[in-house]
Design a protein around this motif. Structure first.
Motif, PDB file in Angstrom:
ATOM      1  N   THR A 185       0.820  -1.214   0.000  1.00  0.00           N
ATOM      2  CA  THR A 185       0.000   0.000   0.000  1.00  0.00           C
ATOM      3  C   THR A 185       0.859   1.272   0.000  1.00  0.00           C
ATOM      4  O   THR A 185       0.460   2.291  -0.561  1.00  0.00           O
ATOM      5  CB  THR A 185      -0.958   0.029   1.212  1.00  0.00           C
ATOM      6  N   ASP A 186       2.033   1.209   0.641  1.00  0.00           N
ATOM      7  CA  ASP A 186       2.910   2.390   0.635  1.00  0.00           C
ATOM      8  C   ASP A 186       3.340   2.721  -0.791  1.00  0.00           C
ATOM      9  O   ASP A 186       3.378   3.881  -1.195  1.00  0.00           O
ATOM     10  CB  ASP A 186       4.153   2.142   1.502  1.00  0.00           C
ATOM     11  N   ARG A 229       0.551   4.285  -2.700  1.00  0.00           N
ATOM     12  CA  ARG A 229       0.379   5.689  -2.329  1.00  0.00           C
ATOM     13  C   ARG A 229       1.408   6.566  -3.008  1.00  0.00           C
ATOM     14  O   ARG A 229       1.157   7.720  -3.342  1.00  0.00           O
ATOM     15  CB  ARG A 229       0.497   5.851  -0.807  1.00  0.00           C
ATOM     16  N   ASN A 285      -2.472   7.684  -8.232  1.00  0.00           N
ATOM     17  CA  ASN A 285      -3.411   8.697  -7.749  1.00  0.00           C
ATOM     18  C   ASN A 285      -4.840   8.152  -7.687  1.00  0.00           C
ATOM     19  O   ASN A 285      -5.736   8.808  -7.227  1.00  0.00           O
ATOM     20  CB  ASN A 285      -3.334   9.965  -8.606  1.00  0.00           C
ATOM     21  N   LYS A 286      -5.002   6.941  -8.187  1.00  0.00           N
ATOM     22  CA  LYS A 286      -6.328   6.332  -8.100  1.00  0.00           C
ATOM     23  C   LYS A 286      -6.166   4.877  -7.687  1.00  0.00           C
ATOM     24  O   LYS A 286      -5.092   4.300  -7.858  1.00  0.00           O
ATOM     25  CB  LYS A 286      -7.036   6.387  -9.450  1.00  0.00           C
ATOM     26  N   THR A 294     -11.477   4.891  -7.059  1.00  0.00           N
ATOM     27  CA  THR A 294     -11.534   5.975  -6.073  1.00  0.00           C
ATOM     28  C   THR A 294     -10.176   6.647  -5.948  1.00  0.00           C
ATOM     29  O   THR A 294      -9.168   6.134  -6.428  1.00  0.00           O
ATOM     30  CB  THR A 294     -11.940   5.450  -4.684  1.00  0.00           C
ATOM     31  N   ASP A 295     -10.190   7.754  -5.273  1.00  0.00           N
ATOM     32  CA  ASP A 295      -8.954   8.499  -5.059  1.00  0.00           C
ATOM     33  C   ASP A 295      -8.040   7.707  -4.142  1.00  0.00           C
ATOM     34  O   ASP A 295      -8.497   7.027  -3.222  1.00  0.00           O
ATOM     35  CB  ASP A 295      -9.289   9.846  -4.438  1.00  0.00           C
ATOM     36  N   ILE A 296      -6.734   7.829  -4.390  1.00  0.00           N
ATOM     37  CA  ILE A 296      -5.775   7.042  -3.616  1.00  0.00           C
ATOM     38  C   ILE A 296      -5.841   7.407  -2.128  1.00  0.00           C
ATOM     39  O   ILE A 296      -5.529   6.587  -1.270  1.00  0.00           O
ATOM     40  CB  ILE A 296      -4.343   7.241  -4.164  1.00  0.00           C
ATOM     41  N   ARG A 297      -6.290   8.622  -1.800  1.00  0.00           N
ATOM     42  CA  ARG A 297      -6.349   9.031  -0.402  1.00  0.00           C
ATOM     43  C   ARG A 297      -7.389   8.233   0.372  1.00  0.00           C
ATOM     44  O   ARG A 297      -7.383   8.193   1.582  1.00  0.00           O
ATOM     45  CB  ARG A 297      -6.644  10.536  -0.317  1.00  0.00           C
ATOM     46  N   LYS A 298      -8.267   7.604  -0.365  1.00  0.00           N
ATOM     47  CA  LYS A 298      -9.284   6.803   0.326  1.00  0.00           C
ATOM     48  C   LYS A 298      -8.917   5.324   0.352  1.00  0.00           C
ATOM     49  O   LYS A 298      -9.773   4.465   0.509  1.00  0.00           O
ATOM     50  CB  LYS A 298     -10.635   6.987  -0.367  1.00  0.00           C
ATOM     51  N   ASP A 352      -7.318   3.514   2.524  1.00  0.00           N
ATOM     52  CA  ASP A 352      -7.584   2.805   3.787  1.00  0.00           C
ATOM     53  C   ASP A 352      -9.041   2.407   3.922  1.00  0.00           C
ATOM     54  O   ASP A 352      -9.365   1.291   4.308  1.00  0.00           O
ATOM     55  CB  ASP A 352      -7.168   3.669   4.974  1.00  0.00           C
TER      56      ASP A 352
END
Lengths: 276, 251
Positions: free
Chosen positions: B218-219, B222, B226-227, B240-244, B246
């Motif tokens: 996952t690191d 990230r 970006n997706k 979805t966006d990579i920020r989501k 988790d």
């Protein structure tokens, strides 16, 4: 290649669409004939890497076979050696090419499994690879043909343009059989054994080792596709004539054979990669 | 003269892929013939079991998209990558890709151990779609990148595993692609080489319009993506966006 490429893969959309996609595969392989050539020449080079004679080893063993059979059988059949030896020399070389294309055709797709399962390379590319590889081998064996024609003086009467036309017929026909064997072998692992047996059988019922006129008009000749393929290349070189009926048979066989093979390919194309 | 090429894109619509499993039995001709002679009574032989590897996957990517694929083993990540490379024909739906595709799925593709390093670079380049002239033009750059020097003239079977990996990596990444498909971020060789390899991959990713990277790390996702999309038993989540990431993993 700076042009952007476009790839479209879809589910079944009817028979016509399957044929259209099969035709696209064929066209794409035509555009990338250079790749088929590279793969074929790499095959030949890598098979004989480190050997001094390379593909000429087969040429040499063919030459020995020609010499042995030529001398002994000329006596047995009581045919002058200058008639008999060129006959079987050409027979062995050209039949070797036919059976090579067909026997190795069984491995066309099986050997390309890795490449087929992760690239969008056209499937026909691998068919041409097998065909071209055998043509490269034939180029080496032509040494025997030229030597025999020169030694026994047939070069004066050899009809090279007709020979080349015959060679085109030979390749046109051997290649569809090769491809058909490839598709069938991918699906059924028994096919390679069947093909090998059939080709061995064919070698003995085809006038490779014996003069055509000894048999007269026999069904073994007329109904034998390999006889017509062999005659189309051998007769012109030996100053003989190819019966026009042979050209008719070869043309019909190429048309029907490619029609059937291409149809089977169109129908099974999307499945072949899963067979492997 | 040059036609204006359409923008790089990937589009999957209702993509469904089923793998027929031809059992050991089914591959024997005898069984097929037997099935014919008994009039199909042995229906189990004729019937082919199918595994649905991808189930109605929808995906739209445009230039600049760096998509991470996550999912358990066997969830369909590699199958999706292979389908995007054009190897598989969908059973339903469609895949459409605009642009040159480079699939870095298997570095050993087309590597012949008995051939020399140079020959292998040529062969790999040809398979990737380069012309002989293009390969010769890039040869010096590829050769110096491998750092193998005089060993390139020796057969690959004489190489150590690390050297083979260097060669394979250099040859595989010598392409110019608009769409880059990767199964795990390929990091090979010793630590020096890994740094170089890393830089080279980043450059390749920058040049490519679209990246699709399947990974469990996952690191890493990230860092490069970006997706993100999650696959579960062949069923895909929405992109979805990579920020989501988790939230997606927890779902």
């Amino acid at each position: 290649m700076e042009t952007a490429t476009h790839m479209l893969r879809t589910g079944r959309r009817g028979t016509l669409f399957e044929f259209h996609m099969a035709l696209r595969d064929l066209r794409a392989s035509g555009d990338r004939l250079g790749l088929a050539w590279s793969l074929a020449s790499h095959d030949v080079v890598s098979r004989y890497r480190g050997s001094i004679l390379g593909p000429f080893w087969i040429t040499l063993s063919m030459g020995l076979m020609v010499l042995g059979i030529g001398v002994v059988y000329a006596k047995i059949f009581a045919i002058p050696i200058n008639e008999f030896l060129p006959l079987i020399a050409l027979g062995i070389v050209f039949f070797g090419t036919i059976s090579g294309m067909i026997n190795e055709g069984c491995e066309t797709f099986v050997h390309a499994a890795k490449m087929l399962s992760q690239t969008s390379l056209p499937m026909f590319t691998f068919v041409w690879r097998t065909v071209l590889r055998n043509l490269i081998n034939l180029m080496h064996h032509l040494v025997i043909v030229v030597a025999v024609l020169v030694i026994y003086g047939y070069w004066r009467t050899a009809d090279v343009p007709m020979f080349l036309i015959g060679a085109v017929f030979l390749v046109l026909n051997a290649s569809w059989i090769s491809m058909l064997a490839g598709i069938a072998s991918a699906r059924f692992r028994d096919i390679p054994q069947v093909v090998t047996s059939v080709m061995q059988f064919a070698m003995f019922v085809t006038p490779v080792f014996w003069p055509v006129n000894r048999l007269g008009k026999h069904v073994v000749l007329a109904a034998n596709p390999f006889y017509h393929m062999l005659e189309a290349v051998r007769a012109p070189l030996m100053g003989g004539h190819v019966a026009s009926s042979s050209y008719v048979v070869l043309t019909l066989m190429a048309l029907i054979g490619w029609g059937v093979t291409f149809s089977i390919f169109a129908v099974t194309r999307r499945r072949i990669v899963h067979y492997l | 003269m040059i036609k204006k090429a359409p923008p790089v894109s990937i589009s999957c619509r209702d993509l469904t892929l089923r793998f027929p499993v031809y059992g050991v039995d089914a591959k024997s001709l005898k069984k097929s013939l037997a099935a014919v002679t008994v009039g199909g009574r042995l229906g189990t032989h004729a019937h082919v079991t199918e595994v649905t590897a991808l189930n109605h996957v929808n995906l739209e990517l445009k230039p600049g998209d760096r998509l991470g694929l996550v999912g358990h083993n066997g969830s369909g990540k590699t199958t999706l990558l292979r389908a995007l490379s054009g190897a598989y024909e969908p059973d339903e739906g469609a895949i459409e890709v605009q642009g040159r595709i480079a699939a870095l799925l298997d570095l050993s593709l087309g590597i012949d151990p008995s051939a020399t390093g140079l020959d292998n670079i040529r062969l790999r380049g040809r398979i990737a779609g380069l012309s002989s002239r293009e390969i010769e033009a890039r040869m010096d750059e590829i050769a110096s990148f491998t750092g193998l020097g005089p060993f390139l003239a020796m057969p690959v079977k004489t190489y150590s595993a690390g050297m083979q990996a260097r060669l394979a990596f250099a040859a595989a990444t010598a392409v110019e692609a608009d769409v880059l498909l990767m199964d795990e971020w390929i990091a090979v060789g010793d630590s020096d080489f890994q740094k170089l390899a890393h830089k080279r991959l980043l450059k390749l990713v920058e040049r490519a319009g679209i990246l699709v990277l399947a990974s469990h790390d996952t690191d890493l996702l990230r860092l490069y993506c970006n997706k993100v999309m999650r696959l579960e038993g062949g069923v895909a989540s929405a992109v979805t966006d990579i920020r989501k990431l988790d939230e997606l993993m927890a779902a």
